[in-house]
Write a protein that holds these residues in place. Sequence first.
Motif, PDB file in Angstrom:
ATOM      1  N   SER A  66       0.845  -1.193   0.000  1.00 20.44           N
ATOM      2  CA  SER A  66       0.000   0.000   0.000  1.00 20.44           C
ATOM      3  C   SER A  66       0.883   1.247   0.000  1.00 20.44           C
ATOM      4  O   SER A  66       1.991   1.244   0.536  1.00 20.44           O
ATOM      5  N   LEU A  67       0.376   2.317  -0.566  1.00 17.91           N
ATOM      6  CA  LEU A  67       1.118   3.584  -0.538  1.00 17.91           C
ATOM      7  C   LEU A  67       1.406   4.004   0.891  1.00 17.91           C
ATOM      8  O   LEU A  67       2.514   4.456   1.202  1.00 17.91           O
ATOM      9  N   SER A  68       0.429   3.836   1.802  1.00 19.86           N
ATOM     10  CA  SER A  68       0.666   4.261   3.177  1.00 19.86           C
ATOM     11  C   SER A  68       1.510   3.256   3.946  1.00 19.86           C
ATOM     12  O   SER A  68       1.876   3.519   5.091  1.00 19.86           O
ATOM     13  N   SER A  69       1.856   2.128   3.330  1.00 20.10           N
ATOM     14  CA  SER A  69       2.829   1.189   3.895  1.00 20.10           C
ATOM     15  C   SER A  69       4.231   1.472   3.372  1.00 20.10           C
ATOM     16  O   SER A  69       5.205   1.429   4.114  1.00 20.10           O
ATOM     17  N   ILE A 128       3.309  -0.364  -5.873  1.00 23.23           N
ATOM     18  CA  ILE A 128       2.559   0.444  -4.913  1.00 23.23           C
ATOM     19  C   ILE A 128       1.099   0.492  -5.338  1.00 23.23           C
ATOM     20  O   ILE A 128       0.788   0.799  -6.489  1.00 23.23           O
ATOM     21  N   ALA A 129       0.201   0.201  -4.380  1.00 21.66           N
ATOM     22  CA  ALA A 129      -1.234   0.255  -4.629  1.00 21.66           C
ATOM     23  C   ALA A 129      -1.881   1.287  -3.714  1.00 21.66           C
ATOM     24  O   ALA A 129      -1.358   1.604  -2.641  1.00 21.66           O
ATOM     25  N   GLN A 130      -3.019   1.786  -4.130  1.00 24.13           N
ATOM     26  CA  GLN A 130      -3.761   2.732  -3.289  1.00 24.13           C
ATOM     27  C   GLN A 130      -4.419   1.996  -2.131  1.00 24.13           C
ATOM     28  O   GLN A 130      -4.935   0.886  -2.301  1.00 24.13           O
ATOM     29  N   GLY A 140      -7.042   0.519   0.310  1.00 22.91           N
ATOM     30  CA  GLY A 140      -8.444   0.187   0.101  1.00 22.91           C
ATOM     31  C   GLY A 140      -8.757  -0.467  -1.228  1.00 22.91           C
ATOM     32  O   GLY A 140      -9.924  -0.753  -1.507  1.00 22.91           O
ATOM     33  N   THR A 141      -7.729  -0.738  -2.048  1.00 19.71           N
ATOM     34  CA  THR A 141      -7.952  -1.433  -3.318  1.00 19.71           C
ATOM     35  C   THR A 141      -7.547  -2.900  -3.183  1.00 19.71           C
ATOM     36  O   THR A 141      -6.661  -3.241  -2.399  1.00 19.71           O
ATOM     37  N   VAL A 142      -8.189  -3.751  -3.941  1.00 18.85           N
ATOM     38  CA  VAL A 142      -7.854  -5.174  -3.918  1.00 18.85           C
ATOM     39  C   VAL A 142      -6.534  -5.377  -4.648  1.00 18.85           C
ATOM     40  O   VAL A 142      -6.376  -4.948  -5.797  1.00 18.85           O
ATOM     41  N   VAL A 143      -5.584  -6.038  -3.990  1.00 21.66           N
ATOM     42  CA  VAL A 143      -4.250  -6.217  -4.579  1.00 21.66           C
ATOM     43  C   VAL A 143      -3.987  -7.658  -4.999  1.00 21.66           C
ATOM     44  O   VAL A 143      -2.978  -7.938  -5.635  1.00 21.66           O
ATOM     45  N   GLY A 144      -4.871  -8.566  -4.639  1.00 21.36           N
ATOM     46  CA  GLY A 144      -4.672  -9.959  -5.019  1.00 21.36           C
ATOM     47  C   GLY A 144      -5.661 -10.853  -4.292  1.00 21.36           C
ATOM     48  O   GLY A 144      -6.484 -10.393  -3.494  1.00 21.36           O
ATOM     49  N   GLU A 145      -5.572 -12.154  -4.594  1.00 14.53           N
ATOM     50  CA  GLU A 145      -6.440 -13.140  -3.958  1.00 14.53           C
ATOM     51  C   GLU A 145      -5.584 -14.228  -3.336  1.00 14.53           C
ATOM     52  O   GLU A 145      -4.506 -14.566  -3.851  1.00 14.53           O
ATOM     53  N   LEU A 146      -6.050 -14.785  -2.237  1.00 17.03           N
ATOM     54  CA  LEU A 146      -5.273 -15.812  -1.543  1.00 17.03           C
ATOM     55  C   LEU A 146      -5.075 -17.037  -2.427  1.00 17.03           C
ATOM     56  O   LEU A 146      -6.026 -17.532  -3.049  1.00 17.03           O
ATOM     57  N   THR A 147      -3.828 -17.476  -2.480  1.00 20.00           N
ATOM     58  CA  THR A 147      -3.511 -18.684  -3.221  1.00 20.00           C
ATOM     59  C   THR A 147      -3.980 -19.915  -2.451  1.00 20.00           C
ATOM     60  O   THR A 147      -4.273 -19.845  -1.248  1.00 20.00           O
ATOM     61  N   ALA A 162      -5.329  -3.590   0.095  1.00 16.99           N
ATOM     62  CA  ALA A 162      -4.186  -2.778   0.529  1.00 16.99           C
ATOM     63  C   ALA A 162      -4.532  -2.043   1.812  1.00 16.99           C
ATOM     64  O   ALA A 162      -5.551  -1.351   1.895  1.00 16.99           O
ATOM     65  N   GLY A 163      -3.680  -2.218   2.829  1.00  9.88           N
ATOM     66  CA  GLY A 163      -3.913  -1.602   4.132  1.00  9.88           C
ATOM     67  C   GLY A 163      -3.033  -0.390   4.338  1.00  9.88           C
ATOM     68  O   GLY A 163      -3.108   0.579   3.585  1.00  9.88           O
ATOM     69  N   GLY A 164      -2.141  -0.449   5.350  1.00 12.65           N
ATOM     70  CA  GLY A 164      -1.279   0.697   5.578  1.00 12.65           C
ATOM     71  C   GLY A 164      -0.463   0.572   6.849  1.00 12.65           C
ATOM     72  O   GLY A 164      -0.532  -0.433   7.565  1.00 12.65           O
TER      73      GLY A 164
END
Length: 514
Positions: A187-190, A222-224, A226-233, A250-252
Amino acid sequence: MARAVGRPEDQLDTMMRDLVIGIDASTTAVKAIAFARDGSPVCEKRATYPLSKPAPGYFEQDPEDWWTALSTATRELAAAVGPHRIAALAIGHQRETFALLDEEGRALRPAILWIDERSRPQVAALSARVGRDRLRQISGKPPDPTPALFAIEWLRQNEPDRLAAAFAVADVHAFLSWRLTGERVSSLSSADPLGLVDLERGVWSDELVSLVGLRPDQLPRIAQPGTVVGELTAEAAAQTGLDAGLPLVAGGGDGQLAGLGAGALDEGSAYLALGTSIVSGMVSDRYCTSDAYRTLSSPTGVGFMAETVIRSGMTLVDWAARLVRGNADPETLAELATLATAVPPGSEGIMVVPYWAGMMNPDWDDAARGIIVGLMLSHRPEHLFRAVMEGIAFEQSLSTAALEESIGRRAERFVVSGGGTRSPLLMAIMAAALERPLVTSAVPEAVALGSGILAAVASGWHPDIATAMAEMIAPSTRTTRPDPSLSAIYRGRIPVYRELFPANRLALHRLKAV
């Protein structure tokens, strides 16, 4: 929403997924909390991990411990509530901490933590070489050992082969994202607290990345927030007990998410965390930097946060109790607080400057140390105990004033969280020094709830973060208002307090030198 998988009974309508998981991967443990649509916590699980101190000022962890703790906590949580009820999860975590990883995502060395101080020489050298104002303008952070930028420079100088061989440099979010989804994303805030981001643009800074010898491909996407970044494998699902295909949002960083979870992101509020350190901040819609604070990205993905830090917070209160009573258990603290309440405001002449763990804003001085002045033979332990609390409050008052002057806005209230809220004396002193009401957060786990709010919005439960905050954050039932007479007394003492560190600064630097 998550794909339904597995047995026929698992093929549920997505509306049946009535919980989200907020993760708080702190310096000592992972907490996984399942939140309902109204923000109420349904179940919490926790798994701890050790902290290594291989040398004075060095703090490290094995990244595998983060994964073990997360998978343990989520597996126990899923077993308790049922994995089919989980709509999404999001990660909040200790900021600035990072790891060097190989192509399989395994650590090449222990992770260097945010509290590590080995890079102080690199802070001085890069500040002289690039200019401290330039470093601050790009990253939003005055030069200090906290951002990973300087620890990476330490690695470049002391472990160059290992740094060059690293397939990836990952913050905690990127490491866990990779394990959960196979996607190396933060996440950007991470990513921002690492000190490598061009904060005004929200992208990795080519200048800072190359400055410390990194390659752009070593860094996560880097993702914003609150957006979905992937799915659990499938592999991650087997280890965590959650459904394969579950969305990871995406958290932070924990500091920003604490402000979100406490509900302190509106223009009239500031957040104040009375914890091990005292962390406070306000949102800003414009990018501005100053030595008076650190500038961070907002956990909402819009705007910025200006944040102040007093390194010695409740740890200093505990220190005072141990000094005068031999321990800092709850009974001792309560006894001293009762006695200190009877001490006149101003502690009958004692004044404390709370730099026991050094100083960040506004001077960022590694020679700064604690100062106690005004001691007399008539003083008792409770005088010192009260003076410590007053010193913390005076310092926060000055920090807040400098921050507000810079960003051009005044907070009308402080939303307060952390262990210090359990001390009525400290709350009364802080409210009087700040001359603003302190609203005690009703959320005990604000970081995890902040993660949960982001997961809830991504799951479609709420149209936006503002609505989610209104629906998911419980209202406070306790407000500490400033006592006008106490505020008047402190208003006369804070200017005296302001002079103490400058008057002793040269002596502290000489003391450090010898």
